[in-house]
Design a protein around this motif. Sequence first.
Motif, mmCIF file in Angstrom:
data_model
loop_
_atom_site.group_PDB
_atom_site.id
_atom_site.type_symbol
_atom_site.label_atom_id
_atom_site.label_comp_id
_atom_site.label_asym_id
_atom_site.label_seq_id
_atom_site.Cartn_x
_atom_site.Cartn_y
_atom_site.Cartn_z
ATOM 1 N N GLY A 7 32.435 80.859 56.566
ATOM 2 C CA GLY A 7 32.969 80.307 57.661
ATOM 3 C C GLY A 7 33.208 80.612 58.737
ATOM 4 O O GLY A 7 33.613 79.512 59.406
ATOM 5 N N VAL A 8 32.520 80.931 59.280
ATOM 6 C CA VAL A 8 32.021 81.094 60.590
ATOM 7 C C VAL A 8 31.636 80.177 61.330
ATOM 8 O O VAL A 8 31.183 79.247 62.335
ATOM 9 C CB VAL A 8 31.097 82.405 61.174
ATOM 10 C CG1 VAL A 8 30.195 82.101 62.672
ATOM 11 C CG2 VAL A 8 31.288 84.158 61.008
ATOM 12 N N GLY A 68 40.830 90.147 55.041
ATOM 13 C CA GLY A 68 40.281 91.368 54.066
ATOM 14 C C GLY A 68 40.439 92.504 55.131
ATOM 15 O O GLY A 68 41.125 93.410 54.890
ATOM 16 N N GLY A 86 32.086 84.673 54.052
ATOM 17 C CA GLY A 86 32.555 85.006 56.136
ATOM 18 C C GLY A 86 31.583 84.095 56.999
ATOM 19 O O GLY A 86 31.982 83.649 57.786
ATOM 20 N N THR A 87 30.044 84.309 56.622
ATOM 21 C CA THR A 87 29.126 83.185 57.038
ATOM 22 C C THR A 87 29.465 82.310 56.819
ATOM 23 O O THR A 87 29.606 81.299 58.238
ATOM 24 C CB THR A 87 27.437 83.519 56.874
ATOM 25 O OG1 THR A 87 27.533 84.962 56.891
ATOM 26 C CG2 THR A 87 26.582 83.074 57.918
ATOM 27 N N ARG A 104 28.163 77.612 50.792
ATOM 28 C CA ARG A 104 28.244 78.549 49.905
ATOM 29 C C ARG A 104 27.373 78.786 48.387
ATOM 30 O O ARG A 104 27.641 79.229 48.039
ATOM 31 C CB ARG A 104 30.435 78.865 49.581
ATOM 32 C CG ARG A 104 30.858 79.720 50.875
ATOM 33 C CD ARG A 104 32.384 79.718 50.563
ATOM 34 N NE ARG A 104 32.832 81.330 49.323
ATOM 35 C CZ ARG A 104 34.366 81.364 49.448
ATOM 36 N NH1 ARG A 104 34.999 81.328 49.782
ATOM 37 N NH2 ARG A 104 33.913 82.465 48.130
ATOM 38 N N ALA A 124 39.309 77.475 54.813
ATOM 39 C CA ALA A 124 38.030 78.946 54.195
ATOM 40 C C ALA A 124 37.833 79.844 53.145
ATOM 41 O O ALA A 124 37.463 80.679 52.622
ATOM 42 C CB ALA A 124 38.149 79.700 55.397
ATOM 43 N N VAL A 127 39.371 84.389 56.759
ATOM 44 C CA VAL A 127 38.382 85.329 55.884
ATOM 45 C C VAL A 127 38.334 87.153 56.752
ATOM 46 O O VAL A 127 38.858 88.315 55.822
ATOM 47 C CB VAL A 127 36.955 85.071 55.677
ATOM 48 C CG1 VAL A 127 36.345 85.797 54.692
ATOM 49 C CG2 VAL A 127 37.067 83.466 55.108
ATOM 50 N N PRO A 128 38.121 87.480 57.796
ATOM 51 C CA PRO A 128 38.291 88.503 58.607
ATOM 52 C C PRO A 128 39.130 89.107 58.873
ATOM 53 O O PRO A 128 40.614 90.127 58.148
ATOM 54 C CB PRO A 128 37.944 88.452 59.505
ATOM 55 C CG PRO A 128 36.592 87.364 59.689
ATOM 56 C CD PRO A 128 37.061 86.317 58.239
#
Length: 476
Positions: A329-330, A199, A326-327, A319, A72, A195-196
Amino acid sequence: MPHDETPAPTQAPPQTQTLNRSSAGSSAARLPAPRLPGPVDAGPAPWLLRLIAVGLVLAALNLRPAITSLGALLEEVREGLHMSGSVAGVLTSVPPLCFAVFGVMAPRLARRFGAGTVVCAGMAAIAAGLVIRPYVGSTAGFLAASALALMGIAVSNILMPVIVKRWFPDRVGTMTGLYSMALALGTALAAAVTVPLTGALGGNWQSGLAVWAVLAALAVLPWIVLVRDRTPAPGQPAATRPGRGSGAASASGAASGSAEGSGPASGSASASGAADARSAEAPALRITRSRTAWGLACFFGLQATAAYITMGWMPQIFRDAGVPAGTAGVLLAVTMAMGVPLAFVIPRVAGRLRQQGPIVVVLGLCGLIGYTGLYLAPAAGAWAWALLLGVANCAFPLALTMIGMRSRTGAGVVRLSAFAQSTGYLLSIPGPLLVGVLYQHSGGWGLPIALMAGLMIPQMVAGVLAGRDRTIEDEC
């Protein structure tokens, strides 16, 4: 006649005497056999089995976050450590390399120290490696610390089926599904929240990677208790302790038993222990002579190739197609999360089938469709391709289930697990590296995705070969 006189006994007819003797014999047959003197243990305490189940789940949760958390944040790590695409390909090839090298050591370590001790040390190594690697400040140091964590993952990978076979011989399918589901959950969780979390921790990728050491440290706790425990496995004589000098069966930490629903049960726990005792005295299997073992090793290696390419590169593919980080990674988390329900269902279904080839083919076709969509419309159909590739990745719990079903004894399961996983991971090393090289030199994802799709064909062939209804003892 006085009332206190006892009447004289009468002679029963011969038929009645025969019936009485028969009834007495039947009653005696129904009575429990007297327990023979000796140090044979009745079995582990229920709390110990529950603790082993908790330990399996916690260990399984830690078998992939070291890899998917890196996937990620691969772009940030590449920039922070100034890596090229080829070097990043080397980084994504480190997991199978470590699994192949260190996985070979697992049976010997388990024989010397006990399977619980080795898994406990493995969880500690994962925690240490995850804490160290983000802060070493160099590519070489990052690789070395990653190798430390992956060493812990490697030995635990090998010993998970072994521990299940030993402590839960009559529930192999169920327990394999349980820890496979936990493994998939940990994989998806790391992909989704790294990723979240990064952040929330100030945008520092080092902190986003290091935070997963907390989960590994938590997994050490139940195995500490098991290290000190000396309760024999079900059916194992109390004088035979898991660990040093306990022979082939206890060294591996496995007990004989059939996979759940795969055929007749192995009988009692004592029968399982007796089978392992016999296998300990039998000549060592020449496992390299088994076509089933080679088929299982190739199937394991090809599914591992697909899994590590997916975990290492899929977020980058999305990407580069314009999907936000973020998406992306989801999406990887969705792929991994498909294994949560399916990793519980597939082993149970596979355990009830005499041949697992049809499941192999279905999973392979899902992979082919997913890679085709990823090639043609990576962003437009991203969610569909993530789901399909998630189904294809469930070849891993299927492979683990077949390891438990392709041998009659616990000692055979250890040898097969070590051979199939170590050889398989060795075969999977070039895949992620080749993807990185093709990506750097072609400037796009067309050739790498074509390679991924092409590998699905030999994976299905090897899986059908490994899924035949036979054991390695038949072939060796």
